[in-house]
Design a protein around this motif. Sequence first.
Motif, short mmCIF file in Angstrom:
data_model
loop_
_atom_site.label_atom_id
_atom_site.label_comp_id
_atom_site.label_asym_id
_atom_site.label_seq_id
_atom_site.Cartn_x
_atom_site.Cartn_y
_atom_site.Cartn_z
N SER A 20 47.70 42.65 38.76
CA SER A 20 46.89 43.88 39.32
C SER A 20 47.76 44.70 39.79
CB SER A 20 45.99 43.41 40.12
OG SER A 20 44.73 42.58 39.78
N ASP A 39 37.81 53.17 36.25
CA ASP A 39 37.10 51.71 36.24
C ASP A 39 37.79 50.59 36.47
OD1 ASP A 39 34.58 53.09 36.55
OD2 ASP A 39 34.01 52.48 34.39
N THR A 40 38.98 50.52 35.46
CA THR A 40 39.93 49.33 35.71
C THR A 40 40.74 49.38 36.93
OG1 THR A 40 40.05 49.43 33.18
CG2 THR A 40 42.20 48.42 34.51
N SER A 42 39.70 50.83 39.89
CA SER A 42 38.79 50.48 40.99
C SER A 42 38.75 48.88 41.03
CB SER A 42 37.47 51.10 40.65
OG SER A 42 36.60 50.79 41.89
N ARG A 43 38.54 48.25 39.81
CA ARG A 43 38.21 46.93 39.93
C ARG A 43 39.34 46.01 40.34
NH1 ARG A 43 36.08 47.87 34.93
NH2 ARG A 43 38.04 47.02 33.97
N ASN A 44 40.66 46.39 39.77
CA ASN A 44 41.95 45.73 40.39
C ASN A 44 42.25 46.11 41.90
OD1 ASN A 44 43.56 44.39 37.90
ND2 ASN A 44 42.35 45.99 37.20
N GLU A 46 40.09 46.46 44.19
CA GLU A 46 39.05 45.95 44.80
C GLU A 46 39.62 44.41 44.97
OE1 GLU A 46 34.99 46.26 43.12
OE2 GLU A 46 35.19 48.38 43.41
N HIS A 47 40.27 43.89 43.74
CA HIS A 47 40.89 42.64 43.68
C HIS A 47 41.69 42.34 44.67
CE1 HIS A 47 43.88 39.68 41.57
NE2 HIS A 47 42.68 38.99 42.06
#
Length: 77
Positions: A20, A39-40, A42-44, A46-47
């Motif tokens: 990530s 979005d990618t 943001s998701r990473n 969050e991870h």
Amino acid sequence: MSDTITATEIAQHYSAAGDSVTLINELVAVETLTDEQKDTVSRNVEHLEIMVAKDYWTSEDLAPLNSAITAGKAKIA
């Protein structure tokens, strides 16, 4: 089921977090991100936030994870 996590599992989680970090850093270097890339990121981010909050870390260096979180948030702000 045991709540104890093994050293091997910790290493796997750290490796996934490193993936990530790499992805975020690559996208932060892009001048203008598409919505999908944002979005990618943001998701990473969050991870990584979930991962750094874990209490099973031992001697792993979490600084790169925290740096990627900061950089990713700044990029998509």
